[in-house]
Write a protein that holds these residues in place. Structure first.
Motif, PDB file in Angstrom:
ATOM      1  N   ASN A  69       0.918  -1.174  -0.083  1.00 14.28           N
ATOM      2  CA  ASN A  69       0.014   0.011   0.084  1.00 14.28           C
ATOM      3  C   ASN A  69       0.709   1.156   0.006  1.00 14.28           C
ATOM      4  O   ASN A  69       0.489   2.201  -0.262  1.00 14.28           O
ATOM      5  N   PHE A  70       2.111   1.072   0.586  1.00 15.80           N
ATOM      6  CA  PHE A  70       2.865   2.259   0.599  1.00 15.80           C
ATOM      7  C   PHE A  70       4.033   2.196  -0.234  1.00 15.80           C
ATOM      8  O   PHE A  70       4.870   1.118  -0.151  1.00 15.80           O
ATOM      9  N   VAL A  71       4.157   3.308  -1.131  1.00 16.63           N
ATOM     10  CA  VAL A  71       5.390   3.189  -1.989  1.00 16.63           C
ATOM     11  C   VAL A  71       5.937   4.415  -1.928  1.00 16.63           C
ATOM     12  O   VAL A  71       5.458   5.370  -2.634  1.00 16.63           O
ATOM     13  N   PRO A  72       6.991   4.652  -1.124  1.00 17.95           N
ATOM     14  CA  PRO A  72       7.527   6.124  -1.189  1.00 17.95           C
ATOM     15  C   PRO A  72       8.282   6.652  -2.543  1.00 17.95           C
ATOM     16  O   PRO A  72       8.850   5.997  -3.159  1.00 17.95           O
ATOM     17  N   PRO A  73       8.048   7.868  -2.753  1.00 18.37           N
ATOM     18  CA  PRO A  73       8.548   8.420  -4.019  1.00 18.37           C
ATOM     19  C   PRO A  73       9.942   8.807  -3.838  1.00 18.37           C
ATOM     20  O   PRO A  73      10.501   8.921  -2.680  1.00 18.37           O
ATOM     21  N   VAL A  74      10.662   8.705  -4.985  1.00 17.51           N
ATOM     22  CA  VAL A  74      12.155   8.638  -5.015  1.00 17.51           C
ATOM     23  C   VAL A  74      12.611   9.729  -6.145  1.00 17.51           C
ATOM     24  O   VAL A  74      12.048   9.673  -7.233  1.00 17.51           O
ATOM     25  N   ASP A  75      13.600  10.600  -5.746  1.00 20.38           N
ATOM     26  CA  ASP A  75      14.345  11.282  -6.806  1.00 20.38           C
ATOM     27  C   ASP A  75      15.645  10.646  -6.849  1.00 20.38           C
ATOM     28  O   ASP A  75      16.353  10.381  -5.919  1.00 20.38           O
ATOM     29  N   VAL A  76      16.227  10.560  -8.162  1.00 17.39           N
ATOM     30  CA  VAL A  76      17.386  10.271  -8.251  1.00 17.39           C
ATOM     31  C   VAL A  76      18.140  11.093  -9.460  1.00 17.39           C
ATOM     32  O   VAL A  76      17.665  11.509 -10.332  1.00 17.39           O
ATOM     33  N   TYR A  77      19.395  11.513  -8.955  1.00 21.84           N
ATOM     34  CA  TYR A  77      20.202  12.485  -9.773  1.00 21.84           C
ATOM     35  C   TYR A  77      21.651  12.104  -9.511  1.00 21.84           C
ATOM     36  O   TYR A  77      22.208  11.406  -8.738  1.00 21.84           O
ATOM     37  N   GLU A  78      22.288  12.594 -10.494  1.00 22.76           N
ATOM     38  CA  GLU A  78      23.925  12.268 -10.859  1.00 22.76           C
ATOM     39  C   GLU A  78      24.457  13.514 -11.020  1.00 22.76           C
ATOM     40  O   GLU A  78      24.166  14.325 -11.862  1.00 22.76           O
ATOM     41  N   ASP A  79      25.725  13.595 -10.490  1.00 20.59           N
ATOM     42  CA  ASP A  79      26.716  14.498 -10.875  1.00 20.59           C
ATOM     43  C   ASP A  79      28.100  13.925 -11.353  1.00 20.59           C
ATOM     44  O   ASP A  79      27.897  12.734 -11.515  1.00 20.59           O
ATOM     45  N   ALA A  80      29.020  14.843 -11.314  1.00 14.91           N
ATOM     46  CA  ALA A  80      30.558  14.157 -11.752  1.00 14.91           C
ATOM     47  C   ALA A  80      30.942  13.086 -10.816  1.00 14.91           C
ATOM     48  O   ALA A  80      31.893  12.266 -11.085  1.00 14.91           O
ATOM     49  N   HIS A  81      30.770  13.287  -9.397  1.00 20.08           N
ATOM     50  CA  HIS A  81      31.381  12.333  -8.569  1.00 20.08           C
ATOM     51  C   HIS A  81      30.392  11.376  -8.042  1.00 20.08           C
ATOM     52  O   HIS A  81      31.040  10.704  -7.398  1.00 20.08           O
ATOM     53  N   LYS A  82      28.940  11.460  -8.088  1.00 21.81           N
ATOM     54  CA  LYS A  82      28.191  10.624  -7.428  1.00 21.81           C
ATOM     55  C   LYS A  82      26.630  10.495  -7.775  1.00 21.81           C
ATOM     56  O   LYS A  82      26.480  11.494  -8.755  1.00 21.81           O
ATOM     57  N   VAL A  83      25.944   9.493  -7.431  1.00 23.12           N
ATOM     58  CA  VAL A  83      24.827   9.163  -7.779  1.00 23.12           C
ATOM     59  C   VAL A  83      23.878   9.259  -6.422  1.00 23.12           C
ATOM     60  O   VAL A  83      24.280   8.794  -5.253  1.00 23.12           O
ATOM     61  N   VAL A  84      22.781  10.050  -6.474  1.00 19.65           N
ATOM     62  CA  VAL A  84      22.139  10.287  -5.200  1.00 19.65           C
ATOM     63  C   VAL A  84      20.900   9.929  -5.575  1.00 19.65           C
ATOM     64  O   VAL A  84      20.062  10.125  -6.259  1.00 19.65           O
ATOM     65  N   LEU A  85      20.212   9.133  -4.178  1.00 19.14           N
ATOM     66  CA  LEU A  85      19.000   8.794  -4.256  1.00 19.14           C
ATOM     67  C   LEU A  85      18.218   9.494  -3.146  1.00 19.14           C
ATOM     68  O   LEU A  85      18.871   9.483  -1.847  1.00 19.14           O
ATOM     69  N   LYS A  86      16.966  10.087  -3.191  1.00 21.56           N
ATOM     70  CA  LYS A  86      16.347  10.661  -1.950  1.00 21.56           C
ATOM     71  C   LYS A  86      14.857  10.155  -2.163  1.00 21.56           C
ATOM     72  O   LYS A  86      14.108  10.214  -2.908  1.00 21.56           O
ATOM     73  N   LEU A  87      14.671   9.282  -0.772  1.00 18.91           N
ATOM     74  CA  LEU A  87      13.420   8.802  -0.859  1.00 18.91           C
ATOM     75  C   LEU A  87      12.573   9.553   0.324  1.00 18.91           C
ATOM     76  O   LEU A  87      13.070   9.851   1.396  1.00 18.91           O
ATOM     77  N   GLU A  88      11.362   9.607   0.205  1.00 22.13           N
ATOM     78  CA  GLU A  88      10.438  10.416   0.858  1.00 22.13           C
ATOM     79  C   GLU A  88      10.043   9.092   1.899  1.00 22.13           C
ATOM     80  O   GLU A  88       9.060   8.435   1.417  1.00 22.13           O
TER      81      GLU A  88
END
Length: 165
Positions: free
Chosen positions: A44-63
């Motif tokens: 029932n619960f699926v948290p939204p996520v943002d995924v972004y990338e820059d030159a040094h890392k990949v970042v995921l942000k989950l609510e």
């Protein structure tokens, strides 16, 4: 006399809104898969996520508001990053006393395929204000390199006269 257009499928607004809400809730319960890099489990619960990338890392942000930090499980296995957790329904109030329950509850699992350019030994996670941030550093060979090239004038080649031997 006012002329009105006949619309046989037109229902009062409240009935249409109720039907739309019911259909949306049915379709929101089905798992969505976007591409091969991400899969969602049923729940029932699926948290939204943002995924972004820059030159040094990949970042995921989950609510993940309402979930304690110790109730989150983050694992990396065979280039697959998996985040598990559960938002529990507060039993302080009896369910029949609620007028409306719009927040989603239950357990969730989100899985992401990690690119080969990520250094799997240097993953960091932080949790602040209901947002889980996972940083995946890139390998040194995957980071862009900048090479300084000096620009200057080069001397013209000298012409050598051939002498008879």
């Amino acid at each position: 006399m006012t002329i009105t257009r006949f619309a046989p499928f037109r229902a009062p607004l409240s009935d249409v809104a109720l039907l739309q809400h019911r259909l949306n809730s049915i379709f929101n319960e089905f798992p969505r898969v976007s591409g091969e890099t991400e899969s969602l489990s049923t729940g029932n619960f699926v948290p939204p996520v943002d995924v972004y990338e820059d030159a040094h890392k990949v970042v995921l942000k989950l609510e993940v508001p309402g979930i304690k930090q110790e109730d989150l499980d983050i694992r990396l296995e065979n280039q697959t990053l998996t985040v598990k957790g559960e938002r529990k329904f507060e039993k302080e109030e009896k369910e029949e006393n609620f007028h409306r329950i719009e927040r989603s509850y239950g357990s969730f699992v989100r899985s992401f395929t990690v690119p080969q350019t990520v250094d799997t030994d240097s993953i960091a996670a932080s949790y602040d204000a209901g947002v889980l941030t996972i940083s995946l550093n890139k390998k040194a060979e995957a980071k862009p390199k900048q090479v300084k090239i000096s620009v200057g004038s080069t001397p013209e080649p000298k012409q050598v006269e051939a002498s008879a031997a």
